[in-house]
Design a protein around this motif. Structure first.
Motif: not given
Length: 66
Positions: A1-22, A41-44
């Motif tokens: 496991m990484s020591n990062r608090r958030f992980e990207v669980v879904y992404s759509q696009g790259s430089a611009r787009g939508l991401f779901v973080l957990r 940024l908003t809670p899903l």
């Protein structure tokens, strides 16, 4: 496991787009919209209007889950 608090669980696009973080500590999912120099940024929320939450990962100590 990484020591990062958030992980990207879904992404759509790259430089611009939508991401779901957990949040690995709380299990709460967030929707991140990123478009150029702006974004938001908003809670899903689920269909019931409550935040989407998956069980948080157990803390790792000495390289092994507790």
């Amino acid at each position: 496991m990484s020591n990062r608090r958030f992980e990207v669980v879904y992404s759509q696009g790259s430089a611009r787009g939508l991401f779901v973080l957990r949040d690995r500590e709380t299990g709460v999912h967030y929707l991140l919209a990123k478009f150029g120099y702006s974004g938001g940024l908003t809670p899903l929320l689920g269909a019931d209007g409550k935040p989407v939450i998956t069980p948080p990962e157990p803390p790792v100590q000495g390289g092994k889950p507790q």
